[in-house]
Structures are given as C-alpha cells and as structure tokens.
Design an enzyme around this catalytic site. Structure first.
Site, PDB file in Angstrom:
ATOM      1  N   GLU A   1      91.174  98.200  -1.194  1.00 47.50           N
ATOM      2  CA  GLU A   1      89.869  98.385  -0.738  1.00 47.50           C
ATOM      3  C   GLU A   1      90.060  98.582   0.970  1.00 47.50           C
ATOM      4  OE1 GLU A   1      87.060  95.660   0.764  1.00 47.50           O
ATOM      5  OE2 GLU A   1      87.167  94.504  -1.053  1.00 47.50           O
TER       6      GLU A   1
ATOM      7  N   LYS B   1      81.464  86.751  -5.057  1.00 43.74           N
ATOM      8  CA  LYS B   1      81.399  85.928  -3.873  1.00 43.74           C
ATOM      9  C   LYS B   1      80.430  84.688  -3.977  1.00 43.74           C
ATOM     10  CE  LYS B   1      82.265  89.623  -0.607  1.00 43.74           C
ATOM     11  NZ  LYS B   1      82.278  90.788  -1.658  1.00 43.74           N
TER      12      LYS B   1
END
EC number: 4.2.1.70
Length: 300
Positions: free
Chosen positions: A24, A158
């Site tokens: 990414e 996360k």
C-alpha cells in the site's frame, strides 16, 4: 486509456514468473513524515527483494493507477502534498479527476487484483471501530476482504479498533482469519491477545495452498493472515492497552469522529509512547513483508 500502469520491475517479474508482493502507499503519505517515510518504503521493498520476491507499491499518480513505482515516483510521492487517501468508494473519482491518491488496504487489494498479484503485505487492516453500534463506523477493508481474492498479511486489525466485532464481521463475509504460528490473535503492537484465532497455520506453503484451494472452489474473497510482530519489537498488551484507552477517551472528549479518528489516535499513541509505537509499526510491516514474500514464492 490503460486501466493500470506497471513498473518495469513488475513487468519483468510477470514475464519471468517471479513471485510478487503488493504494498500500500498510505503508510508513505499519511503514516510518517519525509524522509522517514521514503526510507521505510525503500526498506520494505528491499526486504521483499531479499526474501526472493518482487515488490509492487500501489498508488494513483495524476489520475493513473500504478502497480509498482519507479524509484523517482516513490521519492516524489513521499514528498507530495494534498494526496488523497483512496479506498473503494473514492478510487474512481480520484482517477477520473486526475488527482494523486495513496491506496488504503481496500484500494490496494483492488489494484493488486487488476495487476494480477495475489499477495499483499500491510501493517494492520481497518475494522469495526469502538462504538460502532452507534456510529456504524466500519472500514471498507472488511468488505473488500470478502470479495477480492488477495491474501493479505497484516499484524491483525489495528489495536485501536473493536477487534472481537471485527472478527465477527470477517466471519460473516466468509474471510479466513489465520494466525501465523500461534493459537491466539496478535494485537498489532502486541504479539498476543486474549482472543483465540479462528484458524492457525505455521507454514507459508500451507497458506499458499489454502489460497489456491479457495480459487479452485470458486470462492470469492481473500484471506487475512495475522502475523505477530517480532518479540524483540513488540509493546506488550499490558503496556499499550492503558495508552490506547487514554487516547480513545481524549478523542471522545474532543468530539473527534469519522475519518479523523484513526489519525488522531495513532498520533496520540505515538506521543504517549514517545515514538515507540512507530518503531514497532515499522518492524511489523517489515516482518509482514518477509512472510508475504515467502507465501508468494509458494504461489508461482
């Protein structure tokens, strides 16, 4: 107009049948300042090369979707201003307006599919935000994992998210969540959590075999590989959890919502850990890149 432009390195890799790993670009544009972002991006790409695969960093540059960036493009992106953060919903708009955009997990999966790449390494995926029962704040990453056939290597969701709800949504979408080398889910900055992993594997070749079997069965969607951060680099859960709780309380008190929540939380956790969270983040991204390269080698 070509839908996607491939780097010279990627074109050669595909011509010669080399393993490839997608990366990414939001970590470059929205994750850390220049020149640390450029140094980290180069380091992760080199980790993949050293592990026997070819990196392909995804980004939209002036309206063109790129799979793999030339060295000068990577450096320019690391210094660019006013870069869009693109996901499935706004990727086409960014391209049609000729803008520059960094790809999130969802957008990188789309780009990888278009480029013919099956494995993607990132830090952590998005997921169900805490309080989502009121806000309905759920990352597009989860829906993308349910429909785009890319194996994603991350250190779990996360830790600022509601991880149990994230796992429930992934189960609903039929996404295999596979912890690598341990029976419990890693928790991003921490190696362990109190959540048992839905699935567990200890060999990259088994993960690759599962990817191939899903394709043979005609199943949509990808796999999420939850790869724990190296022990030497982790922040144990008992240390990071009170810091996460403090950052969440501050965000609520300041009325921070929607897309502003994650950047605020990550910045406050960086400040409260005196920079240690970023050091751990870089270590886990590099660790994920190495595992992704190993999986990719078993897919060629």
């Amino acid at each position: 107009m070509a839908m996607i432009t491939k780097s010279a390195e990627l074109l050669k890799a595909q011509e010669t049948g080399q393993p490839i790993v997608a990366l990414e670009s939001t970590i470059i544009t929205h994750g850390m300042p220049f020149p640390q972002n450029l140094e980290t991006a180069r380091m992760v790409e080199d980790d993949i090369r050293a592990a026997g695969a070819v990196p392909a960093t995804m980004a939209v540059l002036n309206g063109t979707l790129h799979a793999g960036l030339e060295p000068e493009q990577l450096e320019a992106l690391a210094q660019a201003k006013d870069v869009d953060k693109v996901s499935r919903a706004d990727m086409a708009v960014c391209m049609s307006l000729g803008r520059t955009g960094a790809t999130t997990v969802a957008a990188t999966m789309i780009a990888a599919r278009l480029a013919g790449i099956s494995v993607f390494a990132t830090g952590g995926i998005g997921g169900v935000h805490r309080g989502a029962e009121q806000t309905f704040d759920i990352s597009a990453d989860l829906a993308e994992l349910g429909q785009t056939a890319v194996t994603v290597v991350a250190a779990g969701a996360k830790a600022i998210l509601d991880v149990p709800k994230t796992l429930e949504v992934l189960e609903t979408y039929g996404v295999p969540v596979i912890a690598y080398g341990q029976p419990d889910m890693p928790a991003f900055w921490s190696r362990h959590s109190d959540l048992p992993a839905p699935l567990s594997m200890s060999r990259a070749e088994d993960i690759a075999a599962s990817h191939k079997m899903r394709a043979a069965l005609g199943l949509p969607g990808g796999q999420l590989i939850a790869n724990p951060v190296p022990e030497a680099d982790e922040i144990p859960a008992e240390q990071i959890n009170p810091i996460i709780a403090q950052a969440l309380a501050e965000a609520e008190a300041q009325g921070i919502t929607a897309k502003k929540v994650t950047p605020f939380l990550l910045q406050r956790i960086f400040e409260l850990t005196e920079g240690r969270s970023l050091v751990t983040n870089i270590a886990l991204v590099r660790n994920n890149a190495r595992l992704a390269a190993e999986i990719a080698r078993h897919l060629v």
